[in-house]
Motif scaffolding. Structure first.
Motif, PDB file in Angstrom:
ATOM      1  N   VAL A 161     120.489 -78.746 -62.615  1.00 12.89           N
ATOM      2  CA  VAL A 161     119.368 -79.027 -63.514  1.00 12.89           C
ATOM      3  C   VAL A 161     118.614 -77.724 -63.762  1.00 12.89           C
ATOM      4  N   ALA A 162     118.251 -77.485 -65.010  1.00 12.64           N
ATOM      5  CA  ALA A 162     117.428 -76.321 -65.351  1.00 12.64           C
ATOM      6  C   ALA A 162     116.123 -76.812 -65.962  1.00 12.64           C
ATOM      7  N   LEU A 163     115.021 -76.215 -65.548  1.00 15.97           N
ATOM      8  CA  LEU A 163     113.722 -76.460 -66.170  1.00 15.97           C
ATOM      9  C   LEU A 163     113.395 -75.266 -67.052  1.00 15.97           C
ATOM     10  N   ARG A 164     113.033 -75.534 -68.275  1.00 14.62           N
ATOM     11  CA  ARG A 164     112.768 -74.452 -69.217  1.00 14.62           C
ATOM     12  C   ARG A 164     111.496 -74.718 -69.996  1.00 14.62           C
ATOM     13  N   ILE A 165     110.841 -73.636 -70.371  1.00 16.03           N
ATOM     14  CA  ILE A 165     109.611 -73.703 -71.154  1.00 16.03           C
ATOM     15  C   ILE A 165     109.892 -73.130 -72.536  1.00 16.03           C
ATOM     16  N   GLY A 166     109.520 -73.859 -73.570  1.00 11.76           N
ATOM     17  CA  GLY A 166     109.661 -73.335 -74.925  1.00 11.76           C
ATOM     18  C   GLY A 166     110.863 -73.893 -75.654  1.00 11.76           C
ATOM     19  N   GLU A 167     111.244 -73.205 -76.718  1.00  9.16           N
ATOM     20  CA  GLU A 167     112.332 -73.652 -77.574  1.00  9.16           C
ATOM     21  C   GLU A 167     113.655 -73.642 -76.827  1.00  9.16           C
ATOM     22  N   LEU A 168     114.495 -74.630 -77.127  1.00  8.18           N
ATOM     23  CA  LEU A 168     115.806 -74.732 -76.497  1.00  8.18           C
ATOM     24  C   LEU A 168     116.852 -74.134 -77.422  1.00  8.18           C
ATOM     25  N   ASP A 169     117.639 -73.202 -76.879  1.00 12.14           N
ATOM     26  CA  ASP A 169     118.647 -72.517 -77.690  1.00 12.14           C
ATOM     27  C   ASP A 169     120.001 -73.208 -77.641  1.00 12.14           C
ATOM     28  N   ASP A 170     120.315 -73.843 -76.502  1.00 12.73           N
ATOM     29  CA  ASP A 170     121.653 -74.412 -76.306  1.00 12.73           C
ATOM     30  C   ASP A 170     121.619 -75.912 -76.598  1.00 12.73           C
ATOM     31  N   SER A 171     122.056 -76.294 -77.793  1.00 13.33           N
ATOM     32  CA  SER A 171     122.014 -77.699 -78.195  1.00 13.33           C
ATOM     33  C   SER A 171     123.106 -78.530 -77.535  1.00 13.33           C
ATOM     34  N   SER A 172     124.043 -77.887 -76.831  1.00 12.76           N
ATOM     35  CA  SER A 172     125.124 -78.631 -76.191  1.00 12.76           C
ATOM     36  C   SER A 172     124.678 -79.290 -74.888  1.00 12.76           C
TER      37      SER A 172
END
Length: 298
Positions: free
Chosen positions: A141-152
């Motif tokens: 699991v990854a937690l990320r802040i902001g826009e998501l680049d990987d739509s897959s």
């Protein structure tokens, strides 16, 4: 080799029941299909496994040896199925979570409840400010802040944020409290510097949203926690995401200013690989994050 495995179950049933007919009834197929499957298996192995007469079926010596191994294999498969079923009921094992440093306090403060809820789980938190490649780096699991680049990737929005501008009470008593964002040009500003070496700009809404504020930083930091500590000891004004500063404000160490001009911040998302969302470990962690971080209604 494919035919070898296809014939094993009919062989085991026929050997146990000493009858093609009873084996066929248990398997839901015809006696002829059982007989054919066993014959193909014998041809693959090059030996006769079952002795056949018009009245009964019996094991050959080679058949007895092979049956013992087949039953061991079936027992192992059954044990494996039972293990998977238990795993589906009770999440267990290690979960690797990748997250940026500025989400560390937010997540760690909630981990005792997760570990108490799932005592068979172990969690490895991997802190990094770069984007992790889940499949290459063994991240669940990854937690990320902001826009998501990987739509897959499968994603779930956990919470929204906003930008909070704060300073210590002692600093404000000494320098005054700015009434508008543009007045910050007359204050000591503390800025965050990204891992790429770029100072992160400040964001506001309202009349000064489009203004190009020339905020010359008095100090810059590449660690969010130390940036907050610097503001708390009175070194100047800083702007961070609201969840980062909540405890400081509650404790009275920092005061939020310019609240009426606060701008929306980036959303926080949880991500996993397609097909992994149904994993008990990952599903349990996703559900926990949703419960804890109060997501917006979808």
């Amino acid at each position: 080799m494919r035919d070898l495995f296809v014939g094993i179950v009919p062989f085991v049933y026929a050997a146990r029941d000493k009858s093609f007919r009873r084996a066929a009834e248990r398997l839901g197929i015809t006696p002829a299909a059982v007989s054919k499957a066993v014959k193909v298996l014998e041809e693959e192995l090059g030996v006769q496994l079952l002795n056949r007469t018009t009245r009964r079926v019996s094991l050959s010596r080679e058949g007895e040896l092979f049956l013992a191994r087949c039953e061991e294999a079936i027992a192992q498969v059954r044990a494996g199925r039972e293990l998977i079923e238990m795993y589906q009921r009770d999440p267990s094992g290690e979960l690797t979570v990748s997250l940026p440093h500025i989400l560390g306090r937010l997540l760690v403060a909630r981990m005792p409840r997760f570990l108490a809820r799932y005592p068979a789980m172990r969690v490895h938190l991997r802190f990094t400010d770069r984007v992790s490649r889940l499949i290459d780096e063994g991240v669940d699991v990854a937690l990320r802040i902001g826009e998501l680049d990987d739509s897959s990737l499968v994603s779930r929005r956990l919470m929204r944020t906003r930008w909070a501008t704060v300073a210590a009470p002692a600093y404000l008593a000494r320098r005054g409290t700015p009434a508008r964002a543009r007045e910050l040009t007359q204050h000591d500003c503390l800025r965050f510097r990204s891992p790429r070496g770029v100072d992160v700009g400040w964001s506001f809404s309202g009349p000064d949203a489009e203004a190009k504020l020339e905020l010359s930083p008095r100090m810059t930091f590449d660690q969010g926690d130390l940036l907050l500590e610097a503001a708390a000891v009175g070194l100047g004004v800083c702007q961070v995401l609201d969840y980062m500063v909540a405890d400081y404000v509650t404790a009275g160490r920092l005061v939020e200013i310019l609240r009426e001009e606060a701008a929306p911040g980036p959303a926080v998302h949880a991500l996993c690989l397609p097909g992994q969302r149904g994993s008990p470990r990952i599903r349990a962690f996703f559900d926990f994050l949703v419960d804890e971080l109060a997501p917006d209604p979808e």
